[in-house]
Each structure stands twice: as C-alpha cells, then as structure tokens.
Design a protein around this motif. Structure first.
Motif, short mmCIF file in Angstrom:
data_model
loop_
_atom_site.label_atom_id
_atom_site.label_comp_id
_atom_site.label_asym_id
_atom_site.label_seq_id
_atom_site.Cartn_x
_atom_site.Cartn_y
_atom_site.Cartn_z
N PHE A 53 0.83 -1.21 0.00
CA PHE A 53 0.00 0.00 0.00
C PHE A 53 0.87 1.26 0.00
N LYS A 84 3.04 1.24 -3.60
CA LYS A 84 2.31 1.19 -4.87
C LYS A 84 1.12 2.15 -4.94
N VAL A 85 0.49 2.39 -3.80
CA VAL A 85 -0.74 3.19 -3.81
C VAL A 85 -0.51 4.59 -3.24
N LEU A 86 -0.03 4.64 -1.99
CA LEU A 86 0.07 5.93 -1.31
C LEU A 86 1.24 6.76 -1.82
N ASN A 141 8.64 10.58 -2.88
CA ASN A 141 7.71 9.55 -2.40
C ASN A 141 8.43 8.43 -1.66
N PRO A 155 3.75 6.04 -4.70
CA PRO A 155 4.36 5.24 -5.78
C PRO A 155 5.71 5.81 -6.21
#
Length: 325
Positions: free
Chosen positions: A28, A31-33, A44, A35
């Motif tokens: 999460f 990849k999601v929050l 990031n 990337p």
C-alpha cells in the motif's frame, strides 16, 4: 474443537496475519500511497520510508493502548465512583483508604518487603555468583540454587508450609525447637516477624535469578583490571568490592529494581500462607478483600499499587538505557 487443532489454527492465523499485514502494508505504501515513479519518485520514497516504521509499530502500539493504557485510564475513573459504580465520589475512595488502619498496615508491610527482599536477594545472588565461579562444581551448585525459579509461588508456599507448620511431625522449625524442649508454636502467627518468614520464600525463589544475571556480569569484568589489582597487592576482598562490584554496579541496580517491581506486585505467597491475617496483609491481598464487595475501593488500591511501582519502573528503564550506551 481439539486443543491441538485450536493451537495450530491460532499459530497459522497469527503468523499468517502478521506476514500478510506487513506485506500489504508495504504494498500500500509503495504502490498506492507513495508510488516510486514519475517526477516525485525520490520524494515519495523518502516519505514512504519515514512512515514505514510507524506502520510496522502500529499493531504493537494499538495492542498496548487497548490492553494497557485503556485499563489504566478506565481503572482510574472507576476508582472515583462509589461501590455500585453509579455515584461520582471523586477522591472519596482514596480518603477512605488512607483513613483505614488496615490499608496503612498493608502499605507499611509492602514498604518493608520492598526494602528487605531486593537487598537480601541481590546480596545473596552476588555472593553465590562469586563463590560458585571459584568452584569446580560451581555449575552444579548454580543449577540447584536456580531450581526454585521453576516452581510457582503457590507451589513454593506449599513447600514452605511444611517448614513453618506448628505440628512438630511436619514443621522443621518446630521439630528442631521441640527437640530442645521448647513448646511448638505457629511461626506465621508471630506479629511482625511473620512478615520476614514470608519474605524468606520469595528470597529463596528469586536468589537464583539474581545469581544468574550477576554471574554473567562478573564474568564480563576484564581480567586485566583484576590482574593489575592483584599485582598492586590487593587481597580477594579488595578485588571483589573495589574492582569487580564497581564495574557491574549497573547490572546490580537493574537486578535490584527488577526484584523490587516483583515484590510490589507479589500476592500468591501471602494469600497462600496466611490469607493476609496476623498482620501480614499487603496491598495486592488487601485489594482482593475488596474485589467482590467494593469495586471502587479495589480499583483505588490497584491504582495506588501502580503509582508505587511506576517510579521504580521508570528508574529501571533509565538504568537500562544507560547500560546500552
């Protein structure tokens, strides 16, 4: 369901849940929050790395908050209500406690335990650790002394009941006393001194723990300092008290405070041996007296115990951190 099957399911669910949590938490974050792609990839990655430790710590923090902090806060508020838990009485339960002579007796007994047991246990452990390290059969002696650690407090108390029993055919003390013509007595009914007889049980149990920790610390003392002291003419007592002890003082303090925390929470020995009678009441057994008849008073006693233990725990943590530096 079979207990074995329950255990297997618990292990599988627990381990699988932990692995799954960490895997999907990383997924999460990466990849999601946050990337790791595009123009903000570097930023990031740094953000994800800053948050990741807290994500991993969250289950432990949540469990501690739910099973430790929440009961503490809840107990404090509960201690400020009456017996039925319906009327707010503020500090009334605490005022009643400190006006109760039985509570004051229990509090003083706890202080006596906290002064005597850690001191004697630490001293005995240090002395035995030093003496057994100089013997060829020292490891055997250590194993025998450590054995009481494997016995529960209730089991140890039942063993010592045979030592203190009033019947000369059962009690070792009265068997010896009657052999010299004395009348048998119940040692546990002798005011004030019966507290020390109960302390002997905990000292007997915990001396092995103290011995093992301090023995390891003594073996960590550099041989160069000992040899230098011997060359300078130091005798064995001077080597021990002026060379070895100062170098393991941090470990001695940790052992002392650890046993002190245990002493302030001890309940089983007093409850099994005397039930808190004959002037042997301590705070945990006093709390049990109120547990089923006055919940407000019982939680007030529990909170007092926590306040007494808290400074010792903080001191123990501070000393442990100093040892790690």
């Amino acid at each position: 369901m079979s207990p074995v099957l329950q255990g297997i399911i618990t292990i599988v669910v627990g381990v699988g849940g932990c692995v799954g949590y960490f895997y999907f938490a990383n997924l999460f974050l990466d990849k999601v929050l946050f990337p790791a792609k595009g123009t903000n990839a570097g930023r990031n990655i740094n953000r994800a790395n800053m948050i990741r430790p807290w994500v991993f710590l969250f289950p432990a923090i949540f469990a501690l908050g739910l099973y430790l902090m929440y009961p503490v806060v809840g107990s404090f508020f509960r201690s400020m209500y009456d017996r039925a838990g319906t009327e707010f009485v503020g500090a009334g339960n605490y005022v009643r406690l400190f006006n109760n002579p039985d509570f004051r007796q229990a509090f003083l007994n706890n202080i006596l335990w906290a002064l005597v047991v850690p001191a004697v246990t630490t001293f005995m452990g240090l002395l035995i650790a030093q003496l057994t390290d100089r013997l060829k059969w020292g490891n055997i002696a250590k194993s025998i002394i450590f054995m009481p650690m494997a016995i529960s407090f209730v089991g140890a108390s039942l063993i010592w009941k045979f030592v203190y029993a009033q019947d000369p055919d059962l009690g070792i003390i009265n068997a010896i006393a009657t052999s010299f013509g004395a009348d048998p007595v119940d040692p546990l009914q002798i005011p004030f001194w019966n507290n020390f007889l109960l302390m002997v049980i905990l000292i007997w149990i915990q001396t092995g723990f103290s011995m093992v920790i301090l023995s390891a610390a003594l073996r960590g003392v550099p041989e160069e300092t000992i040899e230098a002291a011997i060359i300078d003419g130091a005798n064995p007592f001077q080597v021990f008290f002026k060379i070895k002890v100062p170098q393991i003082i941090g470990t001695i303090v940790v052992v002392w405070t650890t046993i002190t925390i245990l002493v302030l929470k001890v309940f089983d020995i007093v409850y099994t041996m005397t039930g808190g009678n004959y002037g042997t009441e301590i705070l945990p057994s006093f709390m049990m007296d109120f547990m089923f008849r006055d919940d407000g008073q019982a939680t007030a006693v529990a909170f007092v115990i926590m306040l007494v233990v808290l400074p010792v725990m903080i001191w123990n943590i501070v000393q442990a951190r100093k040892e790690m530096r």
